[in-house]
Scaffold this motif. Structure first.
Motif, mmCIF file in Angstrom:
data_model
loop_
_atom_site.group_PDB
_atom_site.id
_atom_site.type_symbol
_atom_site.label_atom_id
_atom_site.label_comp_id
_atom_site.label_asym_id
_atom_site.label_seq_id
_atom_site.Cartn_x
_atom_site.Cartn_y
_atom_site.Cartn_z
ATOM 1 N N TRP A 6 0.820 -1.220 0.000
ATOM 2 C CA TRP A 6 0.000 0.000 0.000
ATOM 3 C C TRP A 6 0.849 1.263 0.000
ATOM 4 C CZ3 TRP A 6 0.329 3.386 4.063
ATOM 5 C CH2 TRP A 6 0.756 2.901 5.298
ATOM 6 N N TRP A 7 2.116 1.200 0.380
ATOM 7 C CA TRP A 7 2.964 2.387 0.264
ATOM 8 C C TRP A 7 3.027 2.839 -1.187
ATOM 9 C CZ3 TRP A 7 7.974 2.412 3.716
ATOM 10 C CH2 TRP A 7 7.587 2.229 5.049
ATOM 11 N N TYR A 8 3.261 1.862 -2.071
ATOM 12 C CA TYR A 8 3.317 2.209 -3.495
ATOM 13 C C TYR A 8 1.980 2.764 -3.977
ATOM 14 C CZ TYR A 8 7.829 -0.024 -4.072
ATOM 15 O OH TYR A 8 9.150 -0.331 -3.983
ATOM 16 N N LEU A 9 0.889 2.144 -3.490
ATOM 17 C CA LEU A 9 -0.427 2.599 -3.955
ATOM 18 C C LEU A 9 -0.704 4.015 -3.491
ATOM 19 C CD1 LEU A 9 -2.576 -0.598 -3.469
ATOM 20 C CD2 LEU A 9 -1.214 0.135 -5.394
#
Lengths: 239, 108
Positions: free
Chosen positions: B11-14
């Motif tokens: 979710w960091w990338y998202l």
């Protein structure tokens, strides 16, 4: 904290800072340069994701080609650079974007809503007995499991899948055709037209306008087909 | 239960790509210059690409679907930039302005 986490946070902050600068600065040339910085950061993210091929493609295509194209366009439209950076809809745009970002954060962020699709009324008809593994015939990694390493031959696999009839050959051909058409169209749209051509266009328009104008121009300045350019220029200066 | 690679959850990338997409969207909606508008579109396409590659790496690294679609996005971005900038230069030549708000000649 692992070294990858530190790298990720540094790169992500750099990318977002550069992107905010791109959309707020008044000077278009600086915006283009900061866009290049953002592209470099995104290439760094691709390296963190073990997609070195795409990091290289990012540097070659975005930084090497698209940024140069943008900078050329900035230079060709000089005199448009000192103007107010925001249009009259900027406030509405900011509100819209804030709402969109809030929704995206709700979907993907740390406090994300857990959507149990199998419980939704209509979707449950389709999703009841489907595990992620069944979707698209792809071996998905379920949450919580160790993520396998990228295969060493991933670039070769990727290349083969692009020319494999059972995988991505058709989209690959379509996109090649699209690029062909687009480049021809771009050249056609942006080419510098010769004065004679512009004059011919205007002449054609004028001919369509009224019968009298056509008759007058024919009697006046179009002596023959052989001397069309001179005649055309003369008729345009009449115009 | 979440996908974590080298300490970085998916979710960091998202979240980063969502933020990049929203910044690009703001640039597209709120700029007064057609070239800056195209820069916003490029940022949005890049955000989509981050998502495609991140999902490929975290969920299906053995298949090449994510890579193929990221490559298609890359090519589309290049085509879009070429046609968009050609249009902008052509419009600038005829009207001496690239303010999208003033380009209302085709309005009824």
């Amino acid at each position: 904290m692992t070294i990858q986490q530190v790298l990720f946070i540094v790169i992500a902050l750099a990318v977002l800072g550069a992107a905010i600068f791109v959309v707020t600065t008044r000077n278009l040339f600086r915006a283009a340069l900061m866009m290049i910085a953002a592209f470099f950061g995104i290439a760094g993210l691709f390296v963190l994701l073990d997609a070195g091929l795409f990091a290289v493609a990012q540097v070659l295509i975005y930084i090497g080609a698209i940024s140069i194209l943008v900078i050329f366009a900035v230079m060709l439209t000089r005199g448009m650079q000192g103007m107010v950076p925001r249009n009259s809809q900027a406030t509405a745009a900011a509100v819209t974007v804030a709402v969109v970002f809030a929704v995206l954060l709700l979907l993907f962020g740390p406090l994300r809503l857990t959507l149990d699709l199998a419980r939704w009324p209509v979707i449950s008809l389709f999703a009841a007995n489907v595990s992620p593994r069944d979707v698209g015939g792809i071996e998905w990694t379920p949450p919580g499991q160790a993520i396998p390493a990228v295969p060493d031959t991933y670039i070769a696999d990727f290349g083969r899948s692009l020319v494999d009839l059972n995988q991505y050959l058709l989209p690959f051909l379509l996109i090649a055709f699209l690029v062909d058409v687009v480049l021809a169209g771009a050249i056609f749209i942006a080419r510098q037209r010769r004065p004679a051509e512009i004059v011919e266009d205007r002449q054609r328009q004028a001919e369509e306008e009224t019968e009298e104008a056509e008759a007058m121009r024919r009697a006046g300045v179009l002596p023959g087909a052989a001397s069309l350019p001179e005649g055309a220029v003369a008729s345009a200066s009449d115009h | 239960m979440q996908n974590v690679l080298n300490g970085i959850p998916l979710w960091w990338y998202l979240v980063v790509s969502s933020a990049l997409f929203c910044i690009g969207l703001y640039g597209t909606l709120a700029r007064k210059n057609a070239i800056a508008l195209l820069m916003g579109v490029e940022l949005m396409l890049n955000a989509a690409n981050i998502n495609l590659i991140a999902f490929w790496r975290y969920l299906a690294p053995a298949s090449s679907g994510g890579l193929a679609f990221a490559a298609f996005v890359l090519v589309i971005a290049a085509a879009e930039a070429a046609v968009g900038l050609a249009l902008i230069i052509s419009i600038y030549r005829t009207t001496r302005s690239i303010d999208p708000e003033k380009l209302d000649r085709m309005k009824l």
